[in-house]
Design an enzyme around this catalytic site. Structure first.
Site: not given
Length: 654
Positions: A206, A238, A240, A602, A605
């Site tokens: 692929d 392909d 698979s 903000g 921590g």
């Protein structure tokens, strides 16, 4: 195969004694129908062998999605395999999966024809909920239709059926045509075509083909530029194994000015002009650091790169060829101690602490009796001279204490790599906590370090030597969106312990511990982070991540969705200089000297975490302070967790 009932209470005793054999024939139509693994959601049993054969009418294909998927994480024990046929032939395999997947990233597959086989094999005694699946018939034309001519000057195109797995046996071709005189730029925001046994240098199964080059595998960055105003992009799968595929953005640009007011990388991407020649590889291909004329405050490397003079002789190979370290004070046959003192080379690993800090015996297997700042201290007082011995899956201590308490720092959900994304995905940072104060909403961040304890910054709670009263405060774990409470655990704060040495003026010892009113229940989206040992080394230049709901820009409003940013640890010498001597040994700098990426108001921590080769995430820092947000030469300053971990463990008993 003999049929067995899917309800555990009805399983025939014959099946329980040996293998559980289950066989189902299903007919798919346009109305979605569901099936589930035996015992779902209570849990499947070991040694299950189940098959579902699904058929549809001849002009249809079969689409199957798994709204819930939680299998044992080792695919050699338990797995689901899916085939583009009615027999378990590897040449017709679509995929094989195990583990658990978040709702934001469900497994979804499609057949190329009107048949599909799903096998469920379990050997492990570890019980997991299993899966729930939904299947339906879709027109073959929908599966096979892809590609075409794209004539707009910008747009998006994806692999067939994206974000579901692309189907087997498909070929597509997109022809992108933009205005004459311009070129085409394609940026893949998601790219994953992984297949067992494929050499990604060849891509013989692929692939995506652009300008005669095939691309496959998983890529964190792929940007391509055409030579003319027309670009062909081909996709091939392909028979698979399929995968998520790709999503790409294309745009037209003027080759005379490909990046207005920005720097054009050789790969075609655009970056801020201030990032050029700053010492960092921002383009990913080093093109922003080539052909640079070094400024007065920069060092000219032997390979032509420019690096800040502050980085010279800091024991880090910043140039890549060691030229920034070769002219330092120590001679060719000398060893430089951590404090800069030079010693003869033969003092290294001689089972004596010649350097005051013991750096000459760090990582020496021949120095079992030497204990230094670099040594991992075992519970039995034994010292291990090995960098980051903690939780590395190797028992270095004779009492195995270096591998104790390692049920942390993991992300249960399997997540896609989204290129350049800033919004965090659900479950991506399961240790992140949001602290809400009264009616102000989110005020600070924190991290989960155990079921009952959170780690945060002292400055979030201390003002004028007083601790805020958190009677009406709540902490939220498992949160991604500030406006959504699904899967979120809310807890009151029982106790706040700030470090007694915390200094409000200097932010030294900026660390706090929060005891919860009741323990957290760990889930896929709620997990503890690993605390580093006091000897843990996070080297300069290491890429780490900082997360939070803080302001998206200086002076801006707080974010609704959890944000993530990759930052680099900056060496202590540079950190001390750019902060004008305000950094103590309990602090570290991280970010980009050029600015642009940082924590902000903000985020205080919240955690800065780093991924180790052991597969664990460790918390290196706590967002502490900084001058503004993302300013040039003003990196973020974090509390250094490794220097505070002894106090943390003493107070919590972790």
């Amino acid at each position: 195969l003999s049929s067995c009932f899917s309800a555990l209470s009805l399983l025939p005793s014959r099946c329980l004694q040996s293998q559980i054999l289950c066989f189902y024939r299903l007919e798919a139509n346009t109305v979605a129908q569901r099936f589930s693994s035996p015992g779902y959601p209570k849990g499947y049993l070991p040694k299950s062998r189940c098959q579902w054969q699904i058929r549809a009418s001849e002009d249809n294909a079969i689409f199957v999605t798994f709204p819930f998927f939680h299998i044992e994480d080792d695919c050699s024990d338990d797995f689901v395999s899916i085939y583009d046929s009615l027999s378990p032939d590897d040449s017709q395999a679509i995929t094989e999966k195990c583990g658990q997947r978040p709702p934001s990233n469900p497994l979804a597959v499609t057949s190329s024809g009107n048949i599909m086989l799903i096998n469920f094999i379990t050997d492990s005694v570890v019980q997991r909920p299993g899966f729930e699946a939904e299947y339906k018939a879709i027109p073959k034309s929908k599966v096979k239709t892809c590609g075409g001519v794209l004539s707009e000057n910008k747009g998006v195109f994806t692999s067939p059926l994206y974000p579901s797995f692309y189907p087997p046996s498909v070929d597509c071709k997109w022809t992108i045509k933009v205005t004459v005189g311009k070129k085409v730029r394609v940026k893949f925001t998601m790219f994953r075509m992984k297949e067992p046994g494929v050499d990604i240098r060849v891509c013989h199964k692929d692939y995506v083909d652009v300008m005669g080059t095939k691309y496959c595998g998983e890529m964190s960055s792929l940007d391509l530029t055409s030579e003319t105003n027309v670009l062909d992009v081909s996709f091939h799968s392909d028979e698979s194994f399929t995968d998520k595929g790709f999503s790409a953005i294309y745009s037209a640009f003027d080759p005379a000015n490909p990046c207005p007011n920005k720097f054009a990388c050789a790969s075609g991407i655009c970056i801020g002009e201030e990032l050029q020649c700053d010492g960092w590889n921002d383009c990913g291909d080093m093109s922003d650091e080539m052909k640079c004329r070094c400024e007065e405050d920069q060092y000219s490397c032997d390979n032509g790169l420019c690096k800040p003079k502050l980085w010279v002789c800091d024991r880090v190979n910043d140039c890549g060829d060691w030229s920034d370290e070769k002219s330092c004070s120590c001679g060719e046959n000398e060893w430089r101690c951590g404090d800069g003192l030079c010693m003869p080379q033969d003092v290294v690993c001689d089972q004596k602490m010649d350097c005051e800090d013991g750096s000459d015996e760090a990582s020496c297997k021949t120095s079992p009796g030497i204990c230094s700042d670099f040594s991992f201290k075992c519970m039995n007082a034994q010292c291990v001279n090995k960098v980051n011995a903690q939780c590395d899956r190797v028992n270095d201590c004779s009492d195995d204490s270096d591998e104790a308490n390692c049920a942390c720092g993991t992300r249960p959900y399997k997540l896609n790599r989204i290129v350049g994304g800033q919004n965090a995905e659900l479950g991506e940072w399961p240790w992140q906590v949001s602290l809400h104060f009264l009616t102000y909403g989110h005020t600070c961040g924190a991290s989960i370090i155990s079921a009952k304890w959170l780690l945060s910054a002292a400055h979030c709670f201390v003002t004028n030597r007083n601790v805020f009263i958190f009677t009406h405060s709540q902490c939220y774990s498992g949160m991604q969106d500030q406006y959504k409470q699904d899967g979120v655990e809310r807890r009151a704060i029982k106790k706040i312990i700030t470090n007694p040495d915390y200094n409000q003026m200097t932010f030294d010892y900026d660390v706090a511990l929060l005891e919860l009113s009741e323990p957290l229940k760990f889930t896929n989206t709620i997990q503890p982070i690993c605390l580093p040992a006091s000897s843990h080394v996070f080297p300069a230049g290491m890429s780490c991540w900082v997360t939070g709901w803080g302001a998206l820009r200086e002076g801006g409003s707080k974010a609704q969705l959890l944000q993530k940013a990759m930052v680099k640890i900056i060496n202590d010498t540079v950190c001390n200089i750019v902060t004008e001597g305000q950094v103590t040994s309990r602090m570290l700098c991280s970010g980009f000297l050029a600015g642009g990426v940082d924590a902000c108001q903000g985020d205080s921590g919240g955690p800065m975490v780093c991924f180790e080769e052991s597969g664990k995430w460790f918390q290196a820092g706590i967002v502490s302070w900084g001058e503004g947000c993302a300013r040039r030469n003003k990196p973020g300053v974090y509390s250094r967790v490794s220097k505070l971990v002894d106090w943390i463990k003493k107070e919590t008993g972790i």
